[in-house]
Design a protein around this motif. Sequence first.
Motif, PDB file in Angstrom:
ATOM      1  N   ARG A 148       0.851  -1.182   0.000  1.00  0.00           N
ATOM      2  CA  ARG A 148       0.000   0.000   0.000  1.00  0.00           C
ATOM      3  C   ARG A 148       0.891   1.238   0.000  1.00  0.00           C
ATOM      4  O   ARG A 148       1.820   1.344   0.816  1.00  0.00           O
ATOM      5  N   GLU A 150       1.372   5.022   0.896  1.00  0.00           N
ATOM      6  CA  GLU A 150       0.743   5.834   1.931  1.00  0.00           C
ATOM      7  C   GLU A 150       1.505   7.141   2.117  1.00  0.00           C
ATOM      8  O   GLU A 150       2.709   7.223   1.861  1.00  0.00           O
ATOM      9  N   SER A 151       0.773   8.147   2.562  1.00  0.00           N
ATOM     10  CA  SER A 151       1.438   9.407   2.872  1.00  0.00           C
ATOM     11  C   SER A 151       2.365   9.255   4.068  1.00  0.00           C
ATOM     12  O   SER A 151       3.426   9.875   4.145  1.00  0.00           O
ATOM     13  N   SER A 154       2.600   2.822   7.475  1.00  0.00           N
ATOM     14  CA  SER A 154       1.808   2.192   8.530  1.00  0.00           C
ATOM     15  C   SER A 154       2.730   1.686   9.634  1.00  0.00           C
ATOM     16  O   SER A 154       3.914   1.449   9.429  1.00  0.00           O
ATOM     17  N   SER A 257       4.238   0.357   2.362  1.00  0.00           N
ATOM     18  CA  SER A 257       4.187  -0.654   3.424  1.00  0.00           C
ATOM     19  C   SER A 257       3.712  -1.972   2.836  1.00  0.00           C
ATOM     20  O   SER A 257       2.865  -1.997   1.932  1.00  0.00           O
TER      21      SER A 257
END
Length: 301
Positions: A148, A150-151, A154, A257
């Motif tokens: 994923r 992601e900004s 995780s 992640s």
Amino acid sequence: MADFDISLLRTFTSVVDSGGFSRAGERVHRTQSTVSQQIKKLEEQAGRQLLSRGARSSLLTPDGERMLSYARRILALHDEARNLFAEDLPELVRVGVTEDLAVDSLPAVLSPLALGEDHVRLEVRCGLSRLLEADLGNGLLDVALFRRVESQPSSGPDCWAESLQWVCAQGRHPEQSQVLPLVLFPHECILRGYALGQLDAMGRRWRIAYTSPNVSGIQAAVRAGLGVALLSQRMLPLEGLRVIAPGEGLPSLPQVSVLLRSGTGAVGPRAQQVMELLRAHMDETVAASHKLASVSAAIPA
């Protein structure tokens, strides 16, 4: 004569045992009218009247008494067979993983479970992260290992940060081209979406030079000099590839992640074992990736 329906036989014995249609309905979780209809259907299948209906109770006819004996034996054998196969039925665990995480060592990781357990049946499918995550949410997978973008990376259990690199063929400089040639996975790939979105945002012209659904195809195309690719560190055999240094006109590297997740339903004991094996596999893979990254950093661009 039609075959006797197991559910109708069960309703029939419930009426006899409980002494009436309404009480039988409570036992088989049906309304009194439904019970009455089922008894009528069973009588049609038998071609005989089985119950003599009274105002307060129902009595067996002579044909009903004969049917009751057979019904009890049929139901006993039916339930015995059902319980036997229910106990022996192996647990199905549907596993989804991205291809680069599955090609090399994952089959060996899962094989002891598949070969050594009589009560597990594995179905392993390789795919792109976006599709795997969607299938997990839709109940089509029990366990999934996917990426994923992601900004913020995780955190928490069953989550591993991953390093990405822009790469091209050794001795080539496609990043200096006015129109950047790209080697990409298909549309569902999250890395493809990130790369194209960031290039558009920075106003960099690009063209798709090569598309492949598998890692080996992407690696071969990059090594042949067809273009630039955004790849995970673990996808990078160093031979024939060059890591493009930051500041060469390419978008910044995203936060990615790798997530290990189970489905929304109950997780069975075999699915939990699969989770444990994948968790250990990822811990080893990430440790090996860190060693590879330190070696890669020492190679001149």
